[in-house]
Enzyme design. Structure first.
Site, mmCIF file in Angstrom:
data_model
loop_
_atom_site.group_PDB
_atom_site.id
_atom_site.type_symbol
_atom_site.label_atom_id
_atom_site.label_comp_id
_atom_site.label_asym_id
_atom_site.label_seq_id
_atom_site.Cartn_x
_atom_site.Cartn_y
_atom_site.Cartn_z
ATOM 1 C CB THR A 55 7.232 -3.489 10.174
ATOM 2 O OG1 THR A 55 6.243 -2.451 10.021
ATOM 3 C CG2 THR A 55 8.528 -3.046 9.549
ATOM 4 C CB CYS B 20 -14.138 17.815 37.875
ATOM 5 S SG CYS B 20 -14.956 19.283 38.523
ATOM 6 C CE LYS C 126 -17.712 15.895 41.534
ATOM 7 N NZ LYS C 126 -18.658 15.767 40.436
ATOM 8 C CE LYS D 2 1.883 -6.909 -3.350
ATOM 9 N NZ LYS D 2 2.127 -6.519 -1.988
ATOM 10 C CE LYS E 259 2.340 5.324 10.804
ATOM 11 N NZ LYS E 259 1.212 5.988 10.187
ATOM 12 C CE1 TYR F 10 -4.192 -1.640 0.128
ATOM 13 C CE2 TYR F 10 -2.838 -3.303 1.204
ATOM 14 C CZ TYR F 10 -4.002 -2.933 0.555
ATOM 15 O OH TYR F 10 -4.964 -3.872 0.309
#
Ligand SMILES: NC(=O)c1ccc[n+]([C@@H]2O[C@H](COP(=O)([O-])OP(=O)(O)OC[C@H]3O[C@@H](n4cnc5c(N)ncnc54)[C@H](O)[C@@H]3O)[C@@H](O)[C@H]2O)c1
Length: 438
Positions: free
Chosen positions: A86, A268, A271, A35, A210, A10
């Site tokens: 990979t 905040c 809880k 390919k 990445k 790709y």
């Protein structure tokens, strides 16, 4: 420019097609003969919007060739882009066997080339791979030194399958990790015209970036899906909730809360997260990601404690106590947890926080200290100098420049400093910088 691209999946196939479209001569290399045959015939080796037409047109241009001959490809190009896969190994580690095999071949080919060459790694790879694994292989096989006989760079690829060509032409940014100038100049000439900032950084930062980007995307998807499951359990429209959440560009879709620092706390977040997790249980909705947040936050606190304890000092000065800079609110402050741990271990602790003086505190916060942490109340000092002179180790928990400026002249060379918030520039502090807490 003459470019060779190794790995025509790709990433490699889209790069080959787009670079040829932009007027470069491109040689594609793959171990998969099928390919190569497809590209030779002007066909695309991958299914992607726009690739059928683009491959046909670039093949007709005569600027594309393919081969399985690594030596020929290196000799005929100035720059190589490495886009081999990979995948995950069975234990979750990254399988770098294709990369490593290719690095050997590239190094051997380079031995035959008199001119210098640029290798740009585009496969996603764990930080350190280029400098610690691949460049040394190329050095050994070629007999040439990295940075002299050849140059390496890491340029993460941000395209997404399904919109690859559009993403190639409109990346969020172009990131080039390099330790020498030739790869940066070459990549600027190939990609500098694209929209988005062109940023040069270290190879390791680019490699890590990445992963961080992909992990962040996975986190966002999971957050949206967990929120949707809870919304469904509650009969709330999850699309509307997430749409409104995304419209907040100040705190939600913004750099807010994305700077490394100390654990969250306060009146905040803890809880409300607890209530959310409880609510999900009541609706029989499983929210593993939300449920893991408090545990991860606790790990951050424990890590800071361990860091301080490892310094072996017994007189500790806490610079900061409230849950964040600029407030006197101590409710669920992680700095209170840290301080309590030190007290529990029998260390001598004094605390300075410009917003938290017993004499200054009003109403609920004063009551909070008197009822919940009276043992800390007695350790509070309004005078920074008193805390510094009574301490061997200072814990920086405030992101407050004024306090840091006031602290600097009070330090002596034996002081140790542990920075929980990433505020201190170590070189500007007298004393031994024991590092960030994480
Ligand atoms: N697919 C994506 O959307 C995407 C996006 C960004 C980054 N990445 C990363 O880019 C890399 C490539 O991904 P992909 O999806 O294009 O992989 P892919 O599996 O589609 O293609 C890899 C290609 O490399 C070839 N190959 C293997 N060993 C070779 C060798 N020694 N010499 C020449 N070719 C060789 C394979 O035959 C295959 O055609 C991966 O590291 C991936 O994580 C992928």
């Amino acid at each position: 420019m003459n470019i060779s691209i190794f790995g025509l999946g790709y990433v490699g196939a889209v790069s080959l097609a787009c670079l040829a479209r932009d007027g470069h001569r491109v040689t594609g290399v793959d171990v998969d003969a099928a390919k190569l045959a497809l590209i030779r015939e002007g066909k695309t080796p991958i299914v992607e919007e726009g690739m059928i037409e683009l491959m046909r047109s670039v093949a007709a241009s005569g600027r594309v060739s393919v081969t399985d001959d690594v030596l020929a490809a290196v000799l005929e190009s100035d720059i190589s882009m490495i886009c081999v896969g990979t995948p995950s190994a069975a234990n979750g580690s990254q399988d770098q066997s294709a990369l490593v095999r290719l690095a050997h071949d590239l190094g051997r080919s380079l031995r035959e080339k008199s001119a210098s060459h640029v290798f740009v790694f585009r496969s996603t790879m764990v930080p350190g791979s280029v400098e610690d694994v691949l460049a040394p292989i190329i050095e050994r096989e070629s007999g040439k030194a990295s940075g002299i006989g050849f140059h390496v760079a890491f340029q993460p690829e941000f395209l997404r399958e399904g919109s690859s060509i559009r993403d190639y032409d409109k990346p969020p940014f172009t990131i080039v990790g390099a330790a020498s100038e030739p790869p940066v100049a070459a990549l600027r000439s190939l990609f500098g015209h694209l929209p988005g900032e062109f940023v040069q950084t270290s190879i390791r930062t680019a490699e890590m970036l990445k992963y961080s980007c992909n992990n962040f995307h996975a986190l966002k998807i999971t957050f949206a899906n967990e929120t949707a499951r809870l919304c469904q359990g509650l009969g709330v429209d999850s699309f509307e909730v997430m749409d409104l959440l995304s419209r907040d560009r100040q705190l939600n879709i913004s750099p807010a809360y994305l700077k490394p620092g100390f654990a969250y706390g306060g009146s905040c977040l803890p809880k409300d997260l607890r209530a959310t997790i409880h609510l999900a249980k009541m609706c029989d909705v499983d929210l593993p990601m939300h449920s893991a947040i408090p545990a991860s936050n606790r790990v951050h606190v424990d890590h800071a404690i361990a860091r301080v304890m490892a310094c072996g000092k017994r007189r500790i000065g806490m610079i900061g106590l409230s849950f964040k800079t600029g407030t006197d609110d101590l409710r669920e402050s992680p700095l209170v947890q840290v301080t309590e741990h030190f007290i529990g271990k029998g260390l001598d602790v004094l605390v300075y926080d410009p917003e938290v003086h017993l004499s200054k505190l009003l109403g609920a916060n004063r009551r909070f200290i008197e009822q919940h942490v009276p043992h800390i109340g007695s350790l509070l000092r309004p005078d920074l100098a008193e805390v510094v002179s009574a301490s061997d180790l200072l814990v920086l928990g405030l992101n407050d420049r004024a306090t840091l400026d006031a602290l600097r002249p009070l330090l002596h060379e034996d002081h140790m400093i542990v920075d929980l918030v990433g505020i201190a520039e170590p070189q500007s502090l007298r004393g031994q910088y024991a590092g960030l807490c994480w």
